[in-house]
Design a protein around this motif. Structure first.
Motif, PDB file in Angstrom:
ATOM      1  N   ASN A 120      19.815  13.529 -46.785  1.00 40.05           N
ATOM      2  CA  ASN A 120      19.412  12.886 -45.538  1.00 40.05           C
ATOM      3  C   ASN A 120      18.662  13.855 -44.641  1.00 40.05           C
ATOM      4  O   ASN A 120      18.954  15.057 -44.630  1.00 40.05           O
ATOM      5  CB  ASN A 120      20.663  12.390 -44.783  1.00 40.05           C
ATOM      6  N   SER A 121      17.716  13.329 -43.885  1.00 37.80           N
ATOM      7  CA  SER A 121      17.089  14.128 -42.840  1.00 37.80           C
ATOM      8  C   SER A 121      18.027  14.174 -41.635  1.00 37.80           C
ATOM      9  O   SER A 121      18.681  13.176 -41.311  1.00 37.80           O
ATOM     10  CB  SER A 121      15.748  13.513 -42.417  1.00 37.80           C
ATOM     11  N   PRO A 122      18.112  15.311 -40.955  1.00 37.90           N
ATOM     12  CA  PRO A 122      19.030  15.395 -39.813  1.00 37.90           C
ATOM     13  C   PRO A 122      18.524  14.572 -38.629  1.00 37.90           C
ATOM     14  O   PRO A 122      17.317  14.464 -38.390  1.00 37.90           O
ATOM     15  CB  PRO A 122      19.043  16.888 -39.483  1.00 37.90           C
ATOM     16  N   TYR A 123      19.446  13.997 -37.894  1.00 31.88           N
ATOM     17  CA  TYR A 123      19.114  13.345 -36.627  1.00 31.88           C
ATOM     18  C   TYR A 123      18.723  14.415 -35.611  1.00 31.88           C
ATOM     19  O   TYR A 123      19.079  15.594 -35.758  1.00 31.88           O
ATOM     20  CB  TYR A 123      20.310  12.560 -36.102  1.00 31.88           C
ATOM     21  N   PRO A 124      18.021  14.032 -34.541  1.00 31.10           N
ATOM     22  CA  PRO A 124      17.632  15.035 -33.530  1.00 31.10           C
ATOM     23  C   PRO A 124      18.817  15.825 -32.970  1.00 31.10           C
ATOM     24  O   PRO A 124      18.725  17.039 -32.797  1.00 31.10           O
ATOM     25  CB  PRO A 124      16.956  14.195 -32.447  1.00 31.10           C
ATOM     26  N   TYR A 125      19.960  15.170 -32.703  1.00 31.20           N
ATOM     27  CA  TYR A 125      21.095  15.920 -32.142  1.00 31.20           C
ATOM     28  C   TYR A 125      21.623  16.935 -33.154  1.00 31.20           C
ATOM     29  O   TYR A 125      22.112  18.016 -32.768  1.00 31.20           O
ATOM     30  CB  TYR A 125      22.199  14.957 -31.677  1.00 31.20           C
ATOM     31  N   GLN A 126      21.537  16.609 -34.466  1.00 34.13           N
ATOM     32  CA  GLN A 126      21.970  17.558 -35.488  1.00 34.13           C
ATOM     33  C   GLN A 126      21.049  18.775 -35.521  1.00 34.13           C
ATOM     34  O   GLN A 126      21.514  19.904 -35.739  1.00 34.13           O
ATOM     35  CB  GLN A 126      22.019  16.862 -36.849  1.00 34.13           C
ATOM     36  N   LYS A 127      19.757  18.561 -35.292  1.00 36.97           N
ATOM     37  CA  LYS A 127      18.816  19.691 -35.209  1.00 36.97           C
ATOM     38  C   LYS A 127      19.112  20.551 -33.984  1.00 36.97           C
ATOM     39  O   LYS A 127      19.036  21.790 -34.045  1.00 36.97           O
ATOM     40  CB  LYS A 127      17.377  19.180 -35.150  1.00 36.97           C
ATOM     41  N   ARG A 128      19.456  19.893 -32.859  1.00 38.34           N
ATOM     42  CA  ARG A 128      19.743  20.658 -31.641  1.00 38.34           C
ATOM     43  C   ARG A 128      20.967  21.555 -31.821  1.00 38.34           C
ATOM     44  O   ARG A 128      20.988  22.688 -31.327  1.00 38.34           O
ATOM     45  CB  ARG A 128      19.960  19.718 -30.454  1.00 38.34           C
ATOM     46  N   LEU A 129      21.980  21.058 -32.527  1.00 33.48           N
ATOM     47  CA  LEU A 129      23.155  21.890 -32.758  1.00 33.48           C
ATOM     48  C   LEU A 129      22.798  23.162 -33.531  1.00 33.48           C
ATOM     49  O   LEU A 129      23.390  24.213 -33.316  1.00 33.48           O
ATOM     50  CB  LEU A 129      24.218  21.109 -33.544  1.00 33.48           C
ATOM     51  N   ALA A 130      21.822  23.050 -34.431  1.00 35.85           N
ATOM     52  CA  ALA A 130      21.435  24.193 -35.251  1.00 35.85           C
ATOM     53  C   ALA A 130      20.505  25.155 -34.525  1.00 35.85           C
ATOM     54  O   ALA A 130      20.443  26.335 -34.877  1.00 35.85           O
ATOM     55  CB  ALA A 130      20.771  23.711 -36.543  1.00 35.85           C
ATOM     56  N   SER A 131      19.791  24.666 -33.522  1.00 33.66           N
ATOM     57  CA  SER A 131      18.763  25.499 -32.893  1.00 33.66           C
ATOM     58  C   SER A 131      19.129  25.977 -31.490  1.00 33.66           C
ATOM     59  O   SER A 131      18.547  26.943 -30.991  1.00 33.66           O
ATOM     60  CB  SER A 131      17.438  24.728 -32.812  1.00 33.66           C
ATOM     61  N   GLU A 132      20.081  25.316 -30.837  1.00 31.87           N
ATOM     62  CA  GLU A 132      20.433  25.666 -29.462  1.00 31.87           C
ATOM     63  C   GLU A 132      21.822  26.284 -29.403  1.00 31.87           C
ATOM     64  O   GLU A 132      22.542  26.339 -30.404  1.00 31.87           O
ATOM     65  CB  GLU A 132      20.363  24.418 -28.562  1.00 31.87           C
ATOM     66  N   ASN A 133      22.215  26.737 -28.212  1.00 33.78           N
ATOM     67  CA  ASN A 133      23.561  27.282 -28.032  1.00 33.78           C
ATOM     68  C   ASN A 133      24.599  26.189 -28.253  1.00 33.78           C
ATOM     69  O   ASN A 133      24.361  25.012 -27.973  1.00 33.78           O
ATOM     70  CB  ASN A 133      23.715  27.862 -26.628  1.00 33.78           C
TER      71      ASN A 133
END
Length: 360
Positions: free
Chosen positions: A25-38
């Motif tokens: 699956n492609s990650p949802y935007p919130y899943q990307k934010r968890l990986a890229s932000e604090n």
């Protein structure tokens, strides 16, 4: 060693694939934010949006790819029910195998450990505190260790587990609405960690689809409440088709005709059994949840007695009193597609919260 991936999306897709069956699956935007932000303190995301994958794979990305020093090396999944521990363990091991990251303690990869009553191994995780690892357990086993009174272990080891669970540990509390007294305990422990010096920074993430931060307002943690960072879906995300399909899905509710009272208690289960058989559709799963083990057992017998003619649907019973071996066999059957006549699963509330099962 750090690993090379084109993007977090390729990492996420590889992890969540079913080899030879489907792509990831492609990650949802919130899943990307968890990986890229604090890291946030609260994760308030609707049911069915992949919170376990979101946290686990973001932690792996930060630890193994980005070498993020602000992400603790021990990921601690603390869950209120055994069935959630088993499901979470199965999924996390699959993701780690896809990424070729899973290993045993001492080999430099990521080891996964179960801490719950009846588990075979409750201690090897503490033998290699320098390694990245994932601990998945019930709140009684994990919080007792965090209180230096660990269940199912030698008291001489209490300080060791206590130290490792308060230093360089990332606590994730999932389905917090089910935690009872464990929830204020988790908040108090986080307050003590924030107010006391640690050898290595730890942190806590509370996860729920029905999250109320006031639940965490204990005597020592209430001063931190206003500063907690919450991650949730923004308005733009809610309009995405894949997300709308999940959070706006129509769920039809119809009251059953059979009701339980003091005057009809002997007829209740036979009447309910007939109603379930009438509603069941071939080729699908019918899920029935009742609130007592003896009632589930009685309903199972009543349906079996009524469905002796023809080719009946497969009949399954699941509650918290099964031994682990039988329970694992049942849960593996549930992962299979239903046969031509379908199946009827009778369960107690053990199946309700967070269990990944589809029914008609």
């Amino acid at each position: 060693d750090s690993m090379n991936y084109e993007s977090y999306e390729s990492f996420f897709r590889l992890a969540t694939a079913y080899p030879d069956i489907s792509d990831g699956n492609s990650p949802y935007p919130y899943q990307k934010r968890l990986a890229s932000e604090n890291w946030p303190d609260l994760l308030d995301i609707p049911t069915g949006m992949g919170k376990t994958a979101a946290v686990t794979l973001a932690w792996l990305w930060k630890r193994r790819v980005k070498n993020d020093s602000d992400t603790p090396r021990r990921l601690v999944w603390c869950l209120p029910m055994r069935v959630l521990v088993e499901q979470t363990h199965h999924e996390i091991c699959r993701w780690l195998m896809n990424l070729e990251l899973i290993g045993e303690p001492g080999d430099g990869k990521v080891s996964v450990h179960i801490l719950m009553g009846g588990a075979d191994d409750l201690k090897t995780w503490a033998e290699h505190p320098e390694e990245d690892m994932i601990l998945i357990g019930t709140q009684d086993m994990l919080l007792s260790r965090a209180l230096m009174r660990g269940y199912g272990m030698s008291r001489y080891q209490w300080p060791v587990h206590f130290a490792f669970l308060h230093n360089d540990a990332f606590w994730v509390f999932d389905e917090i609405q089910l935690m009872g007294a464990g929830l204020p305990t988790s908040a108090q422990l986080e307050a003590f960690r924030r107010n006391s010096p640690l050898s290595k920074q730890s942190r806590t993430l509370w996860v729920s689809a029905t999250l109320n931060k006031d639940w965490l307002a204990t005597v020592d943690f209430r001063t931190h409440i206003d500063g907690l960072k919450r991650e949730t879906l923004d308005e733009a995300e809610r309009t995405l088709p894949a997300i709308r399909q999940r959070i706006e899905a129509i769920k039809h509710l119809t009251p059953v005709r059979s009701t339980l009272s003091a005057t009809n208690d002997k007829q209740y289960l036979p009447n309910l059994a007939r109603e379930i058989l009438d509603a069941h559709q071939p080729g699908t799963t019918t899920l029935v949840i009742v609130n007592r083990v003896d009632r589930a057992q009685g309903l199972h017998k009543a349906i079996a007695a009524l469905s002796r003619t023809g080719i009946p649907p497969a009949l399954m019973l699941l509650h918290a009193r099964f031994r682990p071996a039988e329970r694992r066999a049942l849960e593996s059957k549930l992962k299979e597609a239903p046969a031509e006549q379908g199946r009827i699963l009778i369960a107690t509330q053990a199946i309700e919260a967070g269990v990944d099962i589809t029914s008609r």
